[in-house]
Design a protein around this motif. Structure first.
Motif, short mmCIF file in Angstrom:
data_model
loop_
_atom_site.label_atom_id
_atom_site.label_comp_id
_atom_site.label_asym_id
_atom_site.label_seq_id
_atom_site.Cartn_x
_atom_site.Cartn_y
_atom_site.Cartn_z
N ASN A 126 -4.05 23.02 3.90
CA ASN A 126 -3.26 22.15 4.76
C ASN A 126 -1.82 22.61 4.96
OD1 ASN A 126 -4.87 19.48 5.47
ND2 ASN A 126 -5.46 20.06 3.40
N SER A 127 -1.47 23.74 4.39
CA SER A 127 -0.13 24.34 4.55
C SER A 127 0.98 23.31 4.39
CB SER A 127 -0.03 25.06 5.90
OG SER A 127 -0.14 24.14 6.97
N THR A 128 1.96 23.33 5.29
CA THR A 128 3.09 22.41 5.20
C THR A 128 2.68 21.06 5.78
OG1 THR A 128 4.58 24.28 5.52
CG2 THR A 128 5.52 22.10 5.78
N SER A 129 2.44 20.09 4.90
CA SER A 129 1.90 18.81 5.36
C SER A 129 2.21 17.72 4.35
CB SER A 129 0.38 18.92 5.56
OG SER A 129 -0.25 19.11 4.29
N MET A 130 1.68 16.52 4.63
CA MET A 130 1.80 15.38 3.71
C MET A 130 0.55 15.23 2.85
SD MET A 130 4.81 14.05 4.34
CE MET A 130 4.73 12.41 3.62
N ALA A 131 -0.23 16.30 2.72
CA ALA A 131 -1.53 16.22 2.04
C ALA A 131 -1.42 15.83 0.58
CB ALA A 131 -2.27 17.55 2.17
N GLY A 132 -0.30 16.11 -0.06
CA GLY A 132 -0.16 15.81 -1.49
C GLY A 132 0.31 14.40 -1.78
N ALA A 133 0.42 13.56 -0.77
CA ALA A 133 0.90 12.20 -0.97
C ALA A 133 -0.16 11.34 -1.66
CB ALA A 133 1.28 11.57 0.36
N SER A 134 0.31 10.32 -2.39
CA SER A 134 -0.60 9.39 -3.05
C SER A 134 0.05 8.01 -3.12
CB SER A 134 -0.94 9.87 -4.47
OG SER A 134 0.24 9.93 -5.26
N LEU A 135 -0.78 7.01 -3.40
CA LEU A 135 -0.31 5.64 -3.58
C LEU A 135 -0.70 5.16 -4.97
CD1 LEU A 135 -1.36 3.91 -0.22
CD2 LEU A 135 0.90 4.79 -0.82
N VAL A 136 0.19 4.42 -5.60
CA VAL A 136 -0.11 3.83 -6.91
C VAL A 136 -0.04 2.32 -6.77
CG1 VAL A 136 0.59 3.59 -9.31
CG2 VAL A 136 0.75 5.82 -8.17
N ASP A 137 -1.17 1.67 -7.03
CA ASP A 137 -1.25 0.21 -7.00
C ASP A 137 -1.08 -0.28 -8.44
OD1 ASP A 137 -1.85 -2.45 -6.74
OD2 ASP A 137 -3.98 -2.15 -6.27
N ARG A 138 0.10 -0.76 -8.75
CA ARG A 138 0.37 -1.19 -10.12
C ARG A 138 -0.38 -2.48 -10.46
NH1 ARG A 138 6.76 0.06 -11.39
NH2 ARG A 138 6.76 2.22 -10.66
N THR A 139 -0.58 -3.33 -9.46
CA THR A 139 -1.31 -4.58 -9.70
C THR A 139 -2.76 -4.28 -10.08
OG1 THR A 139 0.09 -5.76 -8.11
CG2 THR A 139 -2.01 -6.78 -8.70
N GLY A 140 -3.40 -3.43 -9.30
CA GLY A 140 -4.79 -3.07 -9.57
C GLY A 140 -4.95 -1.91 -10.52
N TRP A 171 6.21 11.47 10.32
CA TRP A 171 4.95 11.78 9.63
C TRP A 171 4.09 10.53 9.50
CZ3 TRP A 171 4.06 8.89 5.31
CH2 TRP A 171 5.19 8.32 4.68
N PHE A 172 2.81 10.76 9.22
CA PHE A 172 1.90 9.68 8.86
C PHE A 172 0.96 10.19 7.78
CE2 PHE A 172 -1.18 11.92 11.38
CZ PHE A 172 -2.41 11.54 10.86
N ALA A 173 0.42 9.27 7.00
CA ALA A 173 -0.57 9.61 5.97
C ALA A 173 -1.49 8.42 5.82
CB ALA A 173 0.13 9.92 4.64
N GLN A 174 -2.79 8.69 5.70
CA GLN A 174 -3.78 7.61 5.65
C GLN A 174 -4.53 7.63 4.32
OE1 GLN A 174 -6.89 7.53 8.76
NE2 GLN A 174 -6.14 5.48 9.24
N PHE A 175 -4.70 6.41 3.76
CA PHE A 175 -5.32 6.24 2.45
C PHE A 175 -6.39 5.15 2.52
CE2 PHE A 175 -0.89 7.40 2.04
CZ PHE A 175 -0.88 8.41 1.10
N PRO A 176 -7.25 5.10 1.49
CA PRO A 176 -8.10 3.91 1.36
C PRO A 176 -7.18 2.71 1.08
CG PRO A 176 -8.89 5.70 -0.04
CD PRO A 176 -7.55 6.11 0.46
N ALA A 177 -7.48 1.57 1.66
CA ALA A 177 -6.61 0.41 1.48
C ALA A 177 -6.87 -0.26 0.12
CB ALA A 177 -6.83 -0.59 2.60
N PRO A 178 -5.81 -0.59 -0.60
CA PRO A 178 -5.98 -1.37 -1.83
C PRO A 178 -6.51 -2.76 -1.50
CG PRO A 178 -3.80 -0.34 -1.72
CD PRO A 178 -4.41 -0.20 -0.37
N PRO A 179 -6.98 -3.51 -2.47
CA PRO A 179 -7.46 -4.88 -2.22
C PRO A 179 -6.35 -5.74 -1.60
CG PRO A 179 -8.04 -4.16 -4.44
CD PRO A 179 -7.13 -3.12 -3.88
N THR A 180 -6.75 -6.77 -0.88
CA THR A 180 -5.79 -7.61 -0.16
C THR A 180 -4.79 -8.29 -1.09
OG1 THR A 180 -7.41 -9.40 -0.20
CG2 THR A 180 -7.33 -8.03 1.77
N GLU A 181 -5.16 -8.52 -2.36
CA GLU A 181 -4.22 -9.15 -3.28
C GLU A 181 -3.09 -8.21 -3.69
OE1 GLU A 181 -8.00 -8.14 -5.69
OE2 GLU A 181 -7.48 -9.04 -3.76
#
Length: 203
Positions: A126-140, A171-181
């Motif tokens: 993916n060369s120069t991109s946002m591919a290494g981004a991540s999300l941390v859901d502290r609640t879940g 930029w944009f980055a897409q992830f699986p969505a955490p639970p609604t809570e």
């Protein structure tokens, strides 16, 4: 004079009289004591109407402010002295979470954020991109990695080259969505500080 010529003369005089009467009527409606010096009434909005319109229009525009004008989080740092801005984090009905924002180069020279593509072997192309981004859901208590297709291409922005000094790119980055809570998550990429962002629901 024949009857025919007499009728023609009377019709001509009648036409002149009607025309003169119409001209006088229009002139009389044009104004009061000043005659032709005053402008005629028109169908254009009055000053009061314009004032009302100007008061109402900004309110309508404010309610429709584009998402890119909002700032959910802004972090600076990392070894490259970059600025990461997050403008939106929207959960859609399909179970995805799309995060958008801007990146600004504060290094003072050309900057190629190759480390932002992450350490995963699958994402190495993916060369120069946002591919290494991540999300941390502290609640879940769960970490979400960026989505990718079957060939390892991330569902994210490919910058397509280095940043000039002071240059800013979206930029944009897409992830699986955490639970609604879970309404807040931490966005993380490379060695940048975590950016705490609030999730909104799409229409």
């Amino acid at each position: 004079m024949s009857m025919r010529h007499t009728m023609k003369a009377r019709r001509a005089l009648t036409a002149v009289a009607i025309t003169t009467g119409l001209v006088l009527t229009v002139a009389g409606c044009g104004g009061g004591d000043g005659g032709g010096d005053k402008p005629r009434a028109s169908s254009s909005p009055t000053a009061t109407d314009k004032g009302k319109a100007s008061e109402e229009k900004p309110k309508e525009e404010d309610s429709q402010a584009p998402a890119e004008d909002a700032v959910l989080a802004e972090v600076r740092g990392g070894g490259d002295n970059a600025t990461l801005i997050v403008n939106s984090a929207v959960r859609d009905e399909g179970g995805f979470l799309t995060v958008t924002g801007k990146v600004r180069n504060g290094k003072g020279k050309f900057w190629n954020p190759t480390s932002w593509r992450g350490d995963e072997k699958e994402l190495s192309g993916n060369s120069t991109s946002m591919a290494g981004a991540s999300l941390v859901d502290r609640t879940g208590k769960k970490k979400y990695l960026i989505l990718r297709d079957t060939e390892g291409r991330c569902l994210c922005t490919q910058f397509g080259g280095a940043f000039k000094s002071g240059e800013e790119k979206t930029w944009f980055a897409q992830f699986p969505a955490p639970p609604t809570e879970s309404t807040k998550v931490d966005f993380q990429i490379a060695d940048m500080p975590p950016a705490s962002i609030e999730i909104s629901d799409g229409e």
